[in-house]
Design an enzyme around this catalytic site. Structure first.
Site, PDB file in Angstrom:
ATOM      1  N   PHE A 114       0.829  -1.207   0.000  1.00  0.00           N
ATOM      2  CA  PHE A 114       0.000   0.000   0.000  1.00  0.00           C
ATOM      3  C   PHE A 114       0.863   1.256   0.000  1.00  0.00           C
ATOM      4  CE2 PHE A 114      -2.140  -3.361   2.485  1.00  0.00           C
ATOM      5  CZ  PHE A 114      -3.153  -3.655   1.582  1.00  0.00           C
ATOM      6  N   GLN A 117     -10.053  -3.500  -7.351  1.00  0.00           N
ATOM      7  CA  GLN A 117      -9.364  -2.344  -6.788  1.00  0.00           C
ATOM      8  C   GLN A 117     -10.317  -1.479  -5.970  1.00  0.00           C
ATOM      9  OE1 GLN A 117      -5.823  -0.709  -7.340  1.00  0.00           O
ATOM     10  NE2 GLN A 117      -5.946  -2.857  -6.767  1.00  0.00           N
ATOM     11  N   LYS A 125     -13.372  -6.335 -14.163  1.00  0.00           N
ATOM     12  CA  LYS A 125     -13.259  -7.270 -13.027  1.00  0.00           C
ATOM     13  C   LYS A 125     -12.114  -6.861 -12.099  1.00  0.00           C
ATOM     14  CE  LYS A 125     -13.919 -11.657 -13.732  1.00  0.00           C
ATOM     15  NZ  LYS A 125     -13.743 -13.071 -14.151  1.00  0.00           N
ATOM     16  N   THR A 126     -10.917  -6.661 -12.648  1.00  0.00           N
ATOM     17  CA  THR A 126      -9.788  -6.291 -11.792  1.00  0.00           C
ATOM     18  C   THR A 126      -9.937  -4.863 -11.278  1.00  0.00           C
ATOM     19  OG1 THR A 126      -8.491  -5.691 -13.760  1.00  0.00           O
ATOM     20  CG2 THR A 126      -8.181  -7.902 -12.863  1.00  0.00           C
ATOM     21  N   GLY A 164      -6.553   6.026 -13.861  1.00  0.00           N
ATOM     22  CA  GLY A 164      -6.060   5.505 -12.590  1.00  0.00           C
ATOM     23  C   GLY A 164      -7.146   5.305 -11.561  1.00  0.00           C
ATOM     24  N   GLY A 219      -6.389   3.055  -8.262  1.00  0.00           N
ATOM     25  CA  GLY A 219      -5.952   2.521  -6.970  1.00  0.00           C
ATOM     26  C   GLY A 219      -6.130   3.453  -5.791  1.00  0.00           C
ATOM     27  N   GLU A 220      -5.820   4.752  -5.967  1.00  0.00           N
ATOM     28  CA  GLU A 220      -5.883   5.678  -4.836  1.00  0.00           C
ATOM     29  C   GLU A 220      -7.315   6.145  -4.558  1.00  0.00           C
ATOM     30  OE1 GLU A 220      -3.141   5.580  -3.502  1.00  0.00           O
ATOM     31  OE2 GLU A 220      -1.595   5.434  -5.042  1.00  0.00           O
ATOM     32  N   ILE A 239       1.625  -5.029  -7.523  1.00  0.00           N
ATOM     33  CA  ILE A 239       1.377  -5.210  -6.092  1.00  0.00           C
ATOM     34  C   ILE A 239      -0.032  -5.718  -5.813  1.00  0.00           C
ATOM     35  CG2 ILE A 239       3.086  -3.494  -5.437  1.00  0.00           C
ATOM     36  CD1 ILE A 239       0.793  -1.496  -4.996  1.00  0.00           C
ATOM     37  N   GLY A 240      -0.783  -6.017  -6.896  1.00  0.00           N
ATOM     38  CA  GLY A 240      -2.117  -6.564  -6.693  1.00  0.00           C
ATOM     39  C   GLY A 240      -3.177  -6.122  -7.676  1.00  0.00           C
TER      40      GLY A 240
END
Length: 747
Positions: free
Chosen positions: A252, A647, A642-643, A711, A713-714, A478-479
């Site tokens: 993270f 997230q 899906k991915t 983007g 993730g954040e 990282i995932g």
């Protein structure tokens, strides 16, 4: 003409993770699982005091213990030939390199600072011997409480040196204008220290293959940055250091730094002349690899009676260590999210006797959004306006901070998607109006944003004799499913099935890429993958033209690849086999670097999110349950729903932890954590997390890159905690401004 059917479009398809089988079957090898000949094992010994100096270190018993190869400390450690930390400017950015070099001196800067490393022929023996090391200290008075030291907070050194630095005080319009507003509020908010706890513990295997050649199997978010750090520390050419991180078991932001345990492993491997494996314990994850810093915030806001914001002042003090000035963008969202003629922000740091913080998912913005989005809800309540309507009345059609148009902004669409799914129409303005027996029901929302960042990246592409296309890049995963997304981009660009694509990553020997952080990987590596595939098609077109003139005048986008053949426009009459093309070629590898253009000078580029929460609060016990959570994102083109959904769900669960559970409690008397394992430091489990509903606007942003991505993730976590806190207020009428929201604060 005998045309072939067009291949199925891959971008946007819910493709299963290309590495999923390896991970669930145990075939994936993580940094602590590499087995090398003659392996040694290392265990760190940490300081038991928080500040002072080592006056003695008794290692004799440890050195005599069975299987021990070395006990290394400041008394006997060889000094790496690279730059020394003495006199290093603490304000310099530390994206990777750590200014605290291990075993460099006798000074103690924080509790559990590594003071020695024991190396043995087994981990059990190293651990036993580490317990035999005895240290003596000259203790000094330590300071670990931010609020007790708030009066010593200072403007970051980098901001003092540069008037345009983003951590400087910001002013738009009148200073502290909220104080004279018609309707105003002023409140303080606190985010406690939160600690990174991915499934995979931080670990490294260090191997000096020759006196001047080093290989690291490391848990890192940036193979090339880690290579650069250790090449510099040991005075080596960068090409002599190889960093491998093929699989990373979650991160993270904790793997965006080169930490003392990595330096200790490299040093130990040099001393014993054997490969050395070092893995931190769960307890050491609290002290040695950073955390989200404890942050105090004060927010003042004013508005007209009809709901137009007239002024915002947002102040913040974040903690940092005494040896490094760590900063984060806590106040960034306040300067650009809502229309206000007057905005003041002030950011300060308090240097404490603790280890350095580090970026943690949604760094800065997740912290700042808790204060801003809670204050928005508070002001809406004072005005007796629905919180969603209040945000719409202050919606920005362009960036008020940079005075630039948005590259794209579909936040209103997110509002509508989320409100419909959560059942926002059921929400009552009056707190405590909805209940189910002993349970009070409330609804809240919170908005998030993060820059749509893009850096340079290089990808190589090669057609193999078996018809597979091999792509390589040094980026890590990282995932989020980086390899899967790149496979889809490549399959779409080449017009072939994803099972004919192999994307290799996580090796610093591959073409260069930045660190995986800041929601920038797909934005950066994606365009490089696309351009490398286009370049490969163009090279194949040129080679095919030698045996078939139909390819001579064909455009590269008209060349298709299917069933072992190249064709022009899918016409089987023009086909040339891969085998024939490869016979003529000395090689088919192409390498392409993709760089961001100048769009950032013209547009303000951000991803946006909004999170809606439904909570149930037991009126007698104060127990809070998140019964429904809806997360909506404007993140440009969604490469894989899906991915991408994974997230968003993961960020939402992290936000539940932030709101209701996570608190790394420090006993200031000793400067040591009380919560030092996952029994005491609570994170959400399945029972704490509802089925998170995710919605994407899925509108491309053509200014960030050709793929249209922005983007995810954040923004997946930014805004979740205030959404839950606001829902708790709507349920109970009690405003909790210090996280986490635990039952004792509600009863």
């Amino acid at each position: 003409m005998n045309e072939q059917p067009k291949p199925k479009k891959q971008i946007g398809a819910p493709l299963n993770r290309v590495d999923g089988h390896q991970k669930v079957t145990g075939a994936a090898t993580y940094s602590a699982e590499y087995q090398l000949p003659n392996m040694a094992y290392a265990v760190l010994v940490g300081s038991t005091v928080t500040k002072g100096r080592l006056t003695g270190l008794d290692t004799k018993a440890a050195e005599r213990a069975p299987g021990v190869l070395a006990v290394i400390s400041h008394l006997n450690a060889p000094k790496p030939p690279g730059p020394k930390p003495e006199g290093k400017d603490p304000s310099q950015p530390q994206t990777q390199g750590n200014p605290l070099q291990v075993f460099n001196d006798d000074k103690i800067r924080f509790n559990d600072q590594p003071i020695a490393v024991v190396v043995a022929d087994s981990w059990a023996r190293a651990r036993y011997a580490a317990g035999l090391v005895k240290a003596q200290y000259a203790k000094e008075k330590h300071e670990t409480n931010l609020e007790a030291n708030a009066d010593k907070a200072f403007l970051p050194t980098a901001a003092k040196k540069n008037p345009k630095h983003p951590m400087n005080d910001y002013q738009r319009g009148q200073v502290d204008a909220y104080k004279t507003g018609a309707v105003k509020l002023e409140a303080e908010y606190v985010i406690p220290t939160e600690v990174h706890h991915p499934m995979e513990l931080q670990a490294i295997t260090a191997h000096w293959e020759a006196p001047d050649r080093l290989t690291l199997y490391d848990k890192t978010q940036g193979t090339m940055a880690t290579r650069r750090d250790f090449a510099k520390q040991w005075g080596l050419p960068e090409e002599n250091v190889k960093v491998i991180a093929t699989y990373v078991g979650g991160a993270f932001g904790n793997a965006l730094h080169s930490w003392p345990h990595e330096a200790a492993a490299v040093l130990a491997a040099k001393v014993v002349n054997r490969p050395v494996k070092l893995m931190l314990t769960r307890e050491q994850m609290f002290t040695m690899v950073g955390y989200r810093p404890y942050t105090w915030q004060k927010l003042g806001m004013s508005a007209t009676p009809d709901g137009k914001i007239t002024g915002i002042t947002h102040e913040s003090i974040g903690q940092t260590s005494t040896y490094e000035e760590f900063t984060e963008a806590t106040l960034a969202q306040t300067r650009m999210m809502y229309q206000s003629p007057n905005v003041t922000t002030r950011y300060r740091l308090a240097a404490l006797d603790i280890g350095s913080p580090i970026w943690m998912r949604g760094p800065g913005e997740a912290t700042g959004a808790f204060a801003l989005e809670s204050a928005m809800d508070e002001m809406a309540y004072l005005l007796n306006i629905d919180p969603l309507e209040f945000r719409l009345r202050n919606y920005t059609e362009q960036d008020p901070e940079k005075n630039k148009p948005w590259s794209t902004k579909f936040l209103k669409e997110c509002y509508q998607l989320g409100a419909d799914r959560i059942g926002w129409s059921k929400r009552q303005l009056k707190p405590g109006a909805l209940r189910d027996g002993d349970w009070l029901i409330g609804y809240g929302m919170g908005v998030g944003t993060f820059g749509a960042h893009r850096g340079a990246a290089t990808v190589s592409a090669q057609l193999l004799p078996n018809g597979t296309v091999l792509l390589q890049c040094a980026t890590t995963d990282i995932g989020p499913g980086t390899g899967t997304a790149m496979t889809q981009i490549a399959a779409d660009t080449l017009g072939i099935s994803p099972d004919k694509i192999r994307f290799e990553l996580g090796n610093s020997s591959f073409p260069k890429a930045g660190t995986q952080g800041g929601s920038s990987t797909v934005n950066s590596v994606g365009p490089a993958t696309q351009e490398a595939c286009l370049a490969l098609k163009d090279k194949l077109r040129t080679l095919a033209a030698a045996s078939n003139p139909a390819f001579t005048s064909a455009r590269k986008e008209d060349v298709t690849m299917q069933d072992g053949y190249l064709t022009v426009g899918g016409n089987k009459d023009t086909r040339v086999s891969y085998a024939d093309v490869l016979k003529q070629a000395g090689g088919t590898t192409v390498m392409v670097e993709a760089k961001p253009g100048g769009e950032g000078q013209k547009y303000s580029m951000y991803s946006f999110s909004v999170h809606f929460a439904e909570v149930r609060v037991h009126q007698l016990t104060g127990e809070v349950r998140v019964s429904k959570l809806v997360s909506c994102a404007d993140a440009g083109t969604i490469v894989n729903e899906k991915t991408a959904g994974n997230q968003m769900k993961g960020g939402a669960v992290g936000g539940i932890g932030m709101a209701l559970m996570e608190h790394a409690l420090l006993d200031d008397r000793f400067g040591r954590y009380v919560t030092k394992d996952l029994a005491d430091y609570h994170v959400p489990v399945h029972a704490d997390s509802p089925a998170v509903e995710v919605a994407f606007v899925n509108q491309p942003d053509p200014h960030v890159n050709a793929l249209g991505t922005k983007g995810i993730g954040e923004i997946a976590i930014i805004g979740v905690a205030p959404a839950i806190a606001n829902a708790v207020f709507n349920a109970t009428g009690k405003r909790i401004r210090e996280l986490p929201i635990t039952p004792d604060k509600l009863i």
